[in-house]
Design an enzyme around this catalytic site. Structure first.
Site, PDB file in Angstrom:
ATOM      1  N   GLU A 167       4.116  22.030  19.302  1.00  0.00           N
ATOM      2  CA  GLU A 167       3.991  21.243  18.075  1.00  0.00           C
ATOM      3  C   GLU A 167       3.047  21.980  17.129  1.00  0.00           C
ATOM      4  O   GLU A 167       1.861  22.115  17.416  1.00  0.00           O
ATOM      5  CB  GLU A 167       3.451  19.838  18.382  1.00  0.00           C
TER       6      GLU A 167
ATOM      7  N   ARG B  98      -1.362  20.979   9.173  1.00  0.00           N
ATOM      8  CA  ARG B  98      -2.723  20.722   8.685  1.00  0.00           C
ATOM      9  C   ARG B  98      -3.348  21.888   7.957  1.00  0.00           C
ATOM     10  O   ARG B  98      -4.356  21.741   7.284  1.00  0.00           O
ATOM     11  CB  ARG B  98      -3.625  20.358   9.865  1.00  0.00           C
TER      12      ARG B  98
ATOM     13  N   LYS C 202       4.506   8.440  19.046  1.00  0.00           N
ATOM     14  CA  LYS C 202       3.225   9.033  19.435  1.00  0.00           C
ATOM     15  C   LYS C 202       2.201   7.893  19.404  1.00  0.00           C
ATOM     16  O   LYS C 202       2.142   7.151  18.419  1.00  0.00           O
ATOM     17  CB  LYS C 202       2.885  10.110  18.402  1.00  0.00           C
TER      18      LYS C 202
HETATM   19  C1  3PG Z   1      -3.117  15.055  16.999  1.00  0.00           C
HETATM   20  O1  3PG Z   1      -2.936  14.860  15.823  1.00  0.00           O
HETATM   21  O2  3PG Z   1      -2.174  15.041  17.776  1.00  0.00           O
HETATM   22  C2  3PG Z   1      -4.509  15.177  17.476  1.00  0.00           C
HETATM   23  O3  3PG Z   1      -5.347  15.666  16.483  1.00  0.00           O
HETATM   24  C3  3PG Z   1      -4.683  15.915  18.724  1.00  0.00           C
HETATM   25  O4  3PG Z   1      -5.786  15.311  19.270  1.00  0.00           O
HETATM   26  P1  3PG Z   1      -6.829  16.103  20.171  1.00  0.00           P
HETATM   27  O5  3PG Z   1      -7.359  17.185  19.279  1.00  0.00           O
HETATM   28  O6  3PG Z   1      -7.857  15.065  20.514  1.00  0.00           O
HETATM   29  O7  3PG Z   1      -6.085  16.614  21.342  1.00  0.00           O
END
Ligand code: 3PG
Length: 214
Positions: free
Chosen positions: A43, A47, A131
């Site tokens: 994925e 960002r 999600k």
């Molecule tokens: C996402 O958007 O999926 C999260 O920012 C991932 O979360 P994590 O950095 O706590 O794994």
């Protein structure tokens, strides 16, 4: 790829790496490092400005990895990620406009949900795989269990605060198809090209998943 096939790939992979990438020229090596560790879904989030080019590079050059677009929050981004070769899309939340754009584009979508109201909107749109985000701050496994009461048809990919230390508590729930997280793809490892470390983290995660789910 249809929705069923894409979901099956996520489910078989078990742990979905959430990639935040600053330099698209690192994307192909990164995807190869993940695949070498047994993680064949990537994925790539939008960002950072490099996200789209990174997604495109993986879609074009790493056939062993399923390219998934993450952090898609506007309808305009839907066409961009489709053109870049994304086979599925993940968002942090639910939006009717993004839902419609994805239906028009024919791309599988995991909207983000954290509350019962989010789940109602997702289910009303025919979206039953979501999600669960941000998983730990939204209440973790107990919150997910509670949401499954009124929404027994829903399946979830918990993400946000998930790591090797707690993935077992999510994967113990039958409504969880996979988990996601950024811990497999640390920014400093990507920046320094430490692909051995990424492969080791991927292997650790995929072995933990297989030990729990077979
Ligand atoms: C996402 O958007 O999926 C999260 O920012 C991932 O979360 P994590 O950095 O706590 O794994």
């Amino acid at each position: 790829m249809d929705e069923t096939a894409a979901i099956a790939r996520l489910e078989a992979c078990g742990v979905i790496p959430v990639v935040v990438i600053e330099d698209a020229s690192r994307a192909i090596d990164l995807a190869h490092a993940l695949v070498a560790g047994g993680i064949d879904v990537v994925e790539v989030t939008l960002r950072r400005p490099a996200g789209l080019a990174a997604l495109e590079a993986i879609a074009r050059s790493v056939p062993g990895a399923l390219p998934v677009a993450g952090t898609v929050v506007t309808p305009a981004q839907v066409q961009q990620v489709k053109d870049a070769g994304a086979k599925a899309v993940v968002s942090p939340g639910f939006s009717e406009a993004v839902d419609e754009a994805l239906k028009a584009a024919g791309l599988p979508w995991l909207p983000g949900v954290a509350t019962a109201s989010d789940c109602m909107r997702a289910v009303a749109a025919g979206r039953i795989v979501a999600k669960f985000f941000p998983a730990e701050t939204a209440g973790g496994p107990p919150a997910l269990k509670a949401l499954s009461g009124p929404f027994p048809q829903m399946r979830f990919c918990p993400t946000g605060g998930v790591g090797l230390n707690n993935l077992g508590s999510y994967l113990a729930l039958p409504q969880v198809i996979c988990v996601g997280g950024s811990w497999l793809v640390p920014a400093d490892a990507i920046a320094s090209g430490d692909w051995a470390r990424v492969t080791r983290l991927a292997k650790e995660a995929s072995e933990a998943f297989r030990a729990l789910r077979g």
